[in-house]
Design an enzyme around this catalytic site. Structure first.
Site, PDB file in Angstrom:
ATOM      1  N   ASN A   1       0.865  -1.177   0.000  1.00  0.00           N
ATOM      2  CA  ASN A   1       0.000   0.000   0.000  1.00  0.00           C
ATOM      3  C   ASN A   1       0.906   1.233   0.000  1.00  0.00           C
ATOM      4  O   ASN A   1       1.507   1.568   1.010  1.00  0.00           O
ATOM      5  CB  ASN A   1      -0.880  -0.040   1.268  1.00  0.00           C
ATOM      6  CG  ASN A   1      -1.688   1.225   1.464  1.00  0.00           C
ATOM      7  OD1 ASN A   1      -1.817   2.048   0.556  1.00  0.00           O
ATOM      8  ND2 ASN A   1      -2.253   1.386   2.656  1.00  0.00           N
ATOM      9  N   TRP A   2       0.993   1.878  -1.151  1.00  0.00           N
ATOM     10  CA  TRP A   2       1.918   3.009  -1.280  1.00  0.00           C
ATOM     11  C   TRP A   2       1.366   4.286  -0.657  1.00  0.00           C
ATOM     12  O   TRP A   2       2.052   5.296  -0.604  1.00  0.00           O
ATOM     13  CB  TRP A   2       2.235   3.269  -2.757  1.00  0.00           C
ATOM     14  CG  TRP A   2       2.933   2.138  -3.454  1.00  0.00           C
ATOM     15  CD1 TRP A   2       3.364   0.965  -2.886  1.00  0.00           C
ATOM     16  CD2 TRP A   2       3.287   2.065  -4.837  1.00  0.00           C
ATOM     17  NE1 TRP A   2       3.957   0.175  -3.835  1.00  0.00           N
ATOM     18  CE2 TRP A   2       3.922   0.824  -5.043  1.00  0.00           C
ATOM     19  CE3 TRP A   2       3.119   2.922  -5.923  1.00  0.00           C
ATOM     20  CZ2 TRP A   2       4.389   0.413  -6.292  1.00  0.00           C
ATOM     21  CZ3 TRP A   2       3.585   2.527  -7.171  1.00  0.00           C
ATOM     22  CH2 TRP A   2       4.215   1.283  -7.352  1.00  0.00           C
ATOM     23  N   LYS A   3       0.121   4.263  -0.273  1.00  0.00           N
ATOM     24  CA  LYS A   3      -0.538   5.440   0.303  1.00  0.00           C
ATOM     25  C   LYS A   3      -0.350   6.649  -0.642  1.00  0.00           C
ATOM     26  O   LYS A   3      -0.275   6.459  -1.847  1.00  0.00           O
ATOM     27  CB  LYS A   3      -0.018   5.708   1.717  1.00  0.00           C
ATOM     28  CG  LYS A   3      -0.092   4.438   2.582  1.00  0.00           C
ATOM     29  CD  LYS A   3       0.070   4.679   4.031  1.00  0.00           C
ATOM     30  CE  LYS A   3      -0.052   3.356   4.767  1.00  0.00           C
ATOM     31  NZ  LYS A   3      -0.040   3.484   6.203  1.00  0.00           N
TER      32      LYS A   3
ATOM     33  N   HIS B   1      -9.569   1.183   5.133  1.00  0.00           N
ATOM     34  CA  HIS B   1      -8.253   1.309   5.766  1.00  0.00           C
ATOM     35  C   HIS B   1      -8.373   2.275   6.952  1.00  0.00           C
ATOM     36  O   HIS B   1      -9.165   3.216   6.910  1.00  0.00           O
ATOM     37  CB  HIS B   1      -7.240   1.833   4.739  1.00  0.00           C
ATOM     38  CG  HIS B   1      -5.842   1.852   5.279  1.00  0.00           C
ATOM     39  ND1 HIS B   1      -5.381   2.853   6.095  1.00  0.00           N
ATOM     40  CD2 HIS B   1      -4.827   0.965   5.148  1.00  0.00           C
ATOM     41  CE1 HIS B   1      -4.123   2.590   6.440  1.00  0.00           C
ATOM     42  NE2 HIS B   1      -3.768   1.445   5.876  1.00  0.00           N
TER      43      HIS B   1
ATOM     44  N   GLU C   1      -6.722   4.718   7.895  1.00  0.00           N
ATOM     45  CA  GLU C   1      -6.594   6.145   7.560  1.00  0.00           C
ATOM     46  C   GLU C   1      -7.878   6.683   6.929  1.00  0.00           C
ATOM     47  O   GLU C   1      -8.237   7.838   7.115  1.00  0.00           O
ATOM     48  CB  GLU C   1      -5.377   6.358   6.646  1.00  0.00           C
ATOM     49  CG  GLU C   1      -4.085   6.241   7.447  1.00  0.00           C
ATOM     50  CD  GLU C   1      -2.938   5.581   6.711  1.00  0.00           C
ATOM     51  OE1 GLU C   1      -2.907   5.595   5.474  1.00  0.00           O
ATOM     52  OE2 GLU C   1      -2.045   5.040   7.402  1.00  0.00           O
TER      53      GLU C   1
ATOM     54  N   GLU D   1      -5.447  -4.989  10.803  1.00  0.00           N
ATOM     55  CA  GLU D   1      -4.424  -3.960  10.999  1.00  0.00           C
ATOM     56  C   GLU D   1      -4.728  -3.190  12.281  1.00  0.00           C
ATOM     57  O   GLU D   1      -5.561  -2.267  12.269  1.00  0.00           O
ATOM     58  CB  GLU D   1      -4.424  -2.978   9.836  1.00  0.00           C
ATOM     59  CG  GLU D   1      -4.005  -3.574   8.525  1.00  0.00           C
ATOM     60  CD  GLU D   1      -3.420  -2.512   7.608  1.00  0.00           C
ATOM     61  OE1 GLU D   1      -2.279  -2.668   7.182  1.00  0.00           O
ATOM     62  OE2 GLU D   1      -4.103  -1.511   7.331  1.00  0.00           O
TER      63      GLU D   1
ATOM     64  N   GLY E   1       2.336   2.255  10.631  1.00  0.00           N
ATOM     65  CA  GLY E   1       3.334   3.321  10.460  1.00  0.00           C
ATOM     66  C   GLY E   1       4.018   3.680  11.763  1.00  0.00           C
ATOM     67  O   GLY E   1       4.478   4.807  11.941  1.00  0.00           O
TER      68      GLY E   1
ATOM     69  N   SER F   1       3.376  -2.101  10.539  1.00  0.00           N
ATOM     70  CA  SER F   1       4.825  -2.171  10.826  1.00  0.00           C
ATOM     71  C   SER F   1       5.476  -3.472  10.366  1.00  0.00           C
ATOM     72  O   SER F   1       6.385  -3.981  11.023  1.00  0.00           O
ATOM     73  CB  SER F   1       5.101  -1.961  12.323  1.00  0.00           C
ATOM     74  OG  SER F   1       4.631  -0.713  12.744  1.00  0.00           O
TER      75      SER F   1
ATOM     76  N   GLY G   1       2.753  -1.085   4.311  1.00  0.00           N
ATOM     77  CA  GLY G   1       2.816   0.327   3.928  1.00  0.00           C
ATOM     78  C   GLY G   1       4.248   0.740   3.677  1.00  0.00           C
ATOM     79  O   GLY G   1       4.800   0.519   2.596  1.00  0.00           O
ATOM     80  N   GLY G   2       4.891   1.317   4.686  1.00  0.00           N
ATOM     81  CA  GLY G   2       6.240   1.880   4.569  1.00  0.00           C
ATOM     82  C   GLY G   2       7.233   0.989   3.830  1.00  0.00           C
ATOM     83  O   GLY G   2       7.903   1.443   2.900  1.00  0.00           O
TER      84      GLY G   2
HETATM   85  P1  PGA Z   1       2.847   0.257   7.659  1.00  0.00           P
HETATM   86  O1  PGA Z   1       1.362   0.523   7.092  1.00  0.00           O
HETATM   87  O2  PGA Z   1       3.338  -1.021   7.052  1.00  0.00           O
HETATM   88  O3  PGA Z   1       3.639   1.448   7.245  1.00  0.00           O
HETATM   89  O4  PGA Z   1       2.698   0.131   9.152  1.00  0.00           O
HETATM   90  C1  PGA Z   1       0.458  -0.536   6.902  1.00  0.00           C
HETATM   91  C2  PGA Z   1      -0.813  -0.015   6.299  1.00  0.00           C
HETATM   92  O5  PGA Z   1      -1.202   1.124   6.570  1.00  0.00           O
HETATM   93  O6  PGA Z   1      -1.473  -0.727   5.513  1.00  0.00           O
END
Ligand code: PGA
Length: 256
Positions: free
Chosen positions: A8-10, A93, A95, A165, A171, A211, A232-233
């Site tokens: 997930n590149w956000k 998600h 966010e 999640e 993050g 994470s 994500g990251g």
């Molecule tokens: P993260 O994000 O791997 O940076 O913790 C995961 C996500 O938001 O799907």
């Protein structure tokens, strides 16, 4: 079982950066029958990437969609418009829920719209640290699963993916422990079994996210009930992301 690794590149990488990054990943990530790799770029990059990627190597996912098929909804992109470009869509998600105020109702309509348009919804669920400290994790997960799946028929449940999640792990460089993840995944499977029967509960694909990096990948993928990862990251780092997919492959090889 085939592992599902979703990046997930956000809100990162513009169209040309996305294209360069995919070219880099394509060199690093080998095609493996037992590992499905899904990239979720920005909505703008989806269309060019759908022409660029080898679809046997990478599937594409959208990070969001709107549930109506068309109309006066300024700024939104309908699930029906993603059809043919994306195979997966992230729905709910944390966010989206917490920064943009998406409600359970929005989320269940989106899940339904994604299915209606022949894509896989990845329904994201997870408790906040406050929920956990109040002992509400079970309730929150059950509520989010029941509500998110409310419009999903028993003939469609096999086309849904759920991502666990925990909000506090996203993050944060603070992953859940494998025990916490296993417990949450078990709660989700039990709930799906109650709604759709035991075999649906056993076979629905469930991801862990929050994470994830190359050093904890193995332990999560070896945790009972976890079929893949939502990243994500670390998905923005070609070395890390390709290493994660290699580890996933090693694990599936070990299982066979
Ligand atoms: P993260 O994000 O791997 O940076 O913790 C995961 C996500 O938001 O799907």
């Amino acid at each position: 079982m085939k592992k599902l690794i979703v990046g997930n590149w956000k809100m990162n990488l513009d169209v040309s950066q996305s294209s360069l990054y995919v070219a880099k990943l394509a060199d690093k990530i080998q095609m493996r029958r037992d590992v499905e790799v899904v990239l979720c770029p920005s909505l703008l990059a989806l269309q060019p990437l759908s022409l660029q990627v080898n679809h046997r190597q990478f599937k594409l996912g959208a990070q969001n969609c709107y549930w109506r098929d068309s109309g006066a909804f300024t700024g939104e992109v309908a699930a029906s418009m993603l059809r043919g470009l994306a195979q997966y869509v992230l729905v709910g998600h944390s966010e989206r829920r917490h920064v943009f105020g998406e409600t359970d109702r929005d989320i269940r309509f989106k899940v339904e719209a994604v299915l209606r348009n022949s894509m896989w919804p990845i329904l994201c669920v997870g408790e906040t640290s406050f929920d956990r400290s109040e002992g509400d994790t079970v309730h929150v997960l059950n509520d989010q699963v029941v509500s998110g799946l409310l419009n999903v028929g028993s003939d469609e449940i096999s086309e849904v993916v759920i991502a666990y999640e925990p909000v506090w792990a996203i993050g944060a460089d603070k992953p859940a422990t494998t025990e916490q993840a296993a417990e949450a995944v078990d709660i989700i499977r039990t709930q799906v079994s109650q709604l759709y029967g035991k075999s649906a509960g056993q076979s629905i694909r469930i991801l862990y996210g929050g994470s994830v990096n190359q050093s904890n990948t193995k332990s999560f993928l070896q945790t009972k009930g976890i079929d893949g990862l939502l990243i994500g990251g670390a998905s923005l780092n070609a070395e890390q992301f390709s290493e994660i997919t290699n580890l996933a492959y090693e694990i599936t090889k070990g299982e066979t």
